[in-house]
Scaffold this motif. Structure first.
Motif, short mmCIF file in Angstrom:
data_model
loop_
_atom_site.label_atom_id
_atom_site.label_comp_id
_atom_site.label_asym_id
_atom_site.label_seq_id
_atom_site.Cartn_x
_atom_site.Cartn_y
_atom_site.Cartn_z
N LEU A 77 0.82 -1.23 0.00
CA LEU A 77 0.00 0.00 0.00
C LEU A 77 0.85 1.27 0.00
O LEU A 77 0.44 2.30 -0.51
CB LEU A 77 -0.90 0.04 1.24
CG LEU A 77 -2.14 -0.84 1.23
CD1 LEU A 77 -2.96 -0.60 2.49
CD2 LEU A 77 -3.00 -0.55 0.00
N TYR A 78 2.05 1.17 0.58
CA TYR A 78 2.84 2.40 0.81
C TYR A 78 3.89 2.57 -0.29
O TYR A 78 5.10 2.57 -0.04
CB TYR A 78 3.48 2.37 2.20
CG TYR A 78 2.47 1.99 3.27
CD1 TYR A 78 1.30 2.72 3.43
CD2 TYR A 78 2.68 0.88 4.08
CE1 TYR A 78 0.37 2.36 4.39
CE2 TYR A 78 1.75 0.51 5.04
CZ TYR A 78 0.60 1.25 5.19
OH TYR A 78 -0.33 0.89 6.13
N THR A 79 3.40 2.71 -1.52
CA THR A 79 4.28 2.85 -2.68
C THR A 79 5.14 4.12 -2.54
O THR A 79 4.75 5.07 -1.84
CB THR A 79 3.44 2.94 -3.97
OG1 THR A 79 2.36 3.83 -3.72
CG2 THR A 79 2.90 1.58 -4.36
N ARG A 80 6.26 4.11 -3.27
CA ARG A 80 7.19 5.25 -3.15
C ARG A 80 6.78 6.38 -4.11
O ARG A 80 7.53 6.80 -4.95
CB ARG A 80 8.60 4.79 -3.44
CG ARG A 80 9.45 4.84 -2.21
CD ARG A 80 10.87 4.46 -2.39
NE ARG A 80 11.26 3.84 -3.61
CZ ARG A 80 11.30 2.53 -3.80
NH1 ARG A 80 10.95 1.72 -2.84
NH2 ARG A 80 11.70 2.05 -4.95
N ARG A 86 0.74 9.54 1.03
CA ARG A 86 -0.49 10.01 1.68
C ARG A 86 -1.16 8.88 2.46
O ARG A 86 -1.67 9.10 3.56
CB ARG A 86 -1.48 10.56 0.63
CG ARG A 86 -1.05 11.87 -0.03
CD ARG A 86 -0.74 12.97 0.99
NE ARG A 86 -1.83 13.19 1.92
CZ ARG A 86 -2.81 14.06 1.75
NH1 ARG A 86 -2.81 14.84 0.70
NH2 ARG A 86 -3.76 14.20 2.64
N ILE A 87 -1.15 7.66 1.89
CA ILE A 87 -1.77 6.53 2.61
C ILE A 87 -0.98 6.24 3.89
O ILE A 87 -1.54 6.01 4.95
CB ILE A 87 -1.84 5.27 1.70
CG1 ILE A 87 -2.72 5.55 0.49
CG2 ILE A 87 -2.39 4.08 2.47
CD1 ILE A 87 -2.71 4.45 -0.57
N ALA A 88 0.38 6.28 3.77
CA ALA A 88 1.22 6.05 4.96
C ALA A 88 0.89 7.09 6.04
O ALA A 88 0.74 6.74 7.22
CB ALA A 88 2.70 6.13 4.57
N GLU A 89 0.77 8.35 5.63
CA GLU A 89 0.46 9.41 6.60
C GLU A 89 -0.88 9.17 7.26
O GLU A 89 -1.01 9.27 8.48
CB GLU A 89 0.43 10.77 5.88
CG GLU A 89 1.81 11.32 5.61
CD GLU A 89 1.79 12.57 4.73
OE1 GLU A 89 0.69 13.10 4.44
OE2 GLU A 89 2.88 13.01 4.33
N LYS A 90 -1.88 8.83 6.44
CA LYS A 90 -3.24 8.65 6.98
C LYS A 90 -3.28 7.47 7.95
O LYS A 90 -3.82 7.57 9.05
CB LYS A 90 -4.21 8.46 5.81
CG LYS A 90 -5.59 7.98 6.15
CD LYS A 90 -6.66 8.98 5.68
CE LYS A 90 -8.08 8.62 6.11
NZ LYS A 90 -8.28 8.30 7.49
N HIS A 91 -2.66 6.35 7.53
CA HIS A 91 -2.69 5.16 8.39
C HIS A 91 -1.95 5.40 9.70
O HIS A 91 -2.40 4.96 10.76
CB HIS A 91 -2.09 3.96 7.66
CG HIS A 91 -3.03 3.36 6.66
ND1 HIS A 91 -2.77 2.19 5.98
CD2 HIS A 91 -4.23 3.79 6.21
CE1 HIS A 91 -3.78 1.91 5.17
NE2 HIS A 91 -4.68 2.88 5.28
#
Ligand SMILES: Cc1cc2nc3c(=O)[nH]c(=O)nc-3n(C[C@H](O)[C@H](O)[C@H](O)COP(=O)(O)O)c2cc1C
Length: 216
Positions: A77-80, A86-91
């Motif tokens: 999910l946490y592609t570079r 954005r997904i990394a930040e939200k999670h």
């Protein structure tokens, strides 16, 4: 005319800053390959998730200190790219602990010491490390957490992570945070690796294995 030049200069500086920030969050930082030096089964496992390569560099140094096996986690999910960021930040902000992860198969039972290496995401270990811990029983294993980050962690989140490790029957030995510095001034990877080694050496009495990986 002078006013417009100042506005153009400010816009250019902002664009450059944004580009620099984007690069630090999306470009992979290479590190030398890691190989164990001894053939016999390792007693120490180093587990790492790294989105842009900085934590992997540290994890390799940690692994060579113990002559450990190195297990790298992927988290699709946490592609570079911007979306993955954005997904990394939200999670991280939502304190998510469960995300799909992939890694080589591993038999945790062979290890006495497990070192978990993680980037910091919103002051806490990155989501893939929580998922890894959720997936295993660490009965009889000592667990140490090594984190890299730009600025800081929050103790409350580390306590929650320690609680999860203990819920999975692991003995949480503690953690160390390697501060890389903010994006406009960051330590060289070698400086970070030296700091990691110094921290490991300082804790030599803590480890249930010696640095060659033998049981004490
Ligand atoms: C979503 C996200 C949130 C972050 N939050 C923090 C933070 O709270 N504190 C910190 O020190 N660094 C934070 N960082 C910076 C990373 O922890 C740092 O760049 C880390 O060394 C990157 O490791 P990697 O290259 O192995 O992925 C964050 C980075 C990302 C992508």
């Amino acid at each position: 005319m002078k006013g417009w030049l100042i506005v153009a200069g400010v816009i250019l500086c902002c664009a450059l800053l944004f580009y620099w920030f984007y690069r630090t969050q999306t470009v992979w930082v290479e590190s030398a390959p890691y190989r164990r030096s001894v053939e016999k089964p390792a007693k120490t496992l180093v587990v790492v998730y790294s989105r842009t390569g900085n934590t992997l560099g540290v994890a390799k140094v940690v692994a060579s200190y113990f002559d450990a096996d190195l297990l790298t986690i992927d988290a699709p999910l946490y592609t570079r790219d911007y979306k993955g960021q954005r997904i990394a930040e939200k999670h991280a902000d939502d304190e998510v602990t469960t995300t799909p992860i992939t890694h080589d198969s591993v038999d945790i039972s062979q290890y006495d010491l497990v070192l978990l290496c993680s980037p910091t995401w919103w002051y806490r270990p990155a989501v893939p490390l929580w998922s890894f811990v959720e997936n295993y029983d660490f009965a009889g294993k000592a667990i140490f957490l090594m984190m890299t980050g730009n600025s800081r962690i929050k103790e409350g989140y580390i306590a929650k992570f320690a609680t999860l490790v203990e819920k999975q029957n692991g003995k949480f030995l503690g953690m160390h945070f390697l501060q890389r510095g903010r994006v406009y001034w960051q330590k060289e990877p070698t400086a970070l690796e030296e700091e990691a080694l110094a921290e490991l050496r300082e804790r030599n009495k803590l480890w249930p294995v010696d640095v060659e990986g033998k049981i004490k």
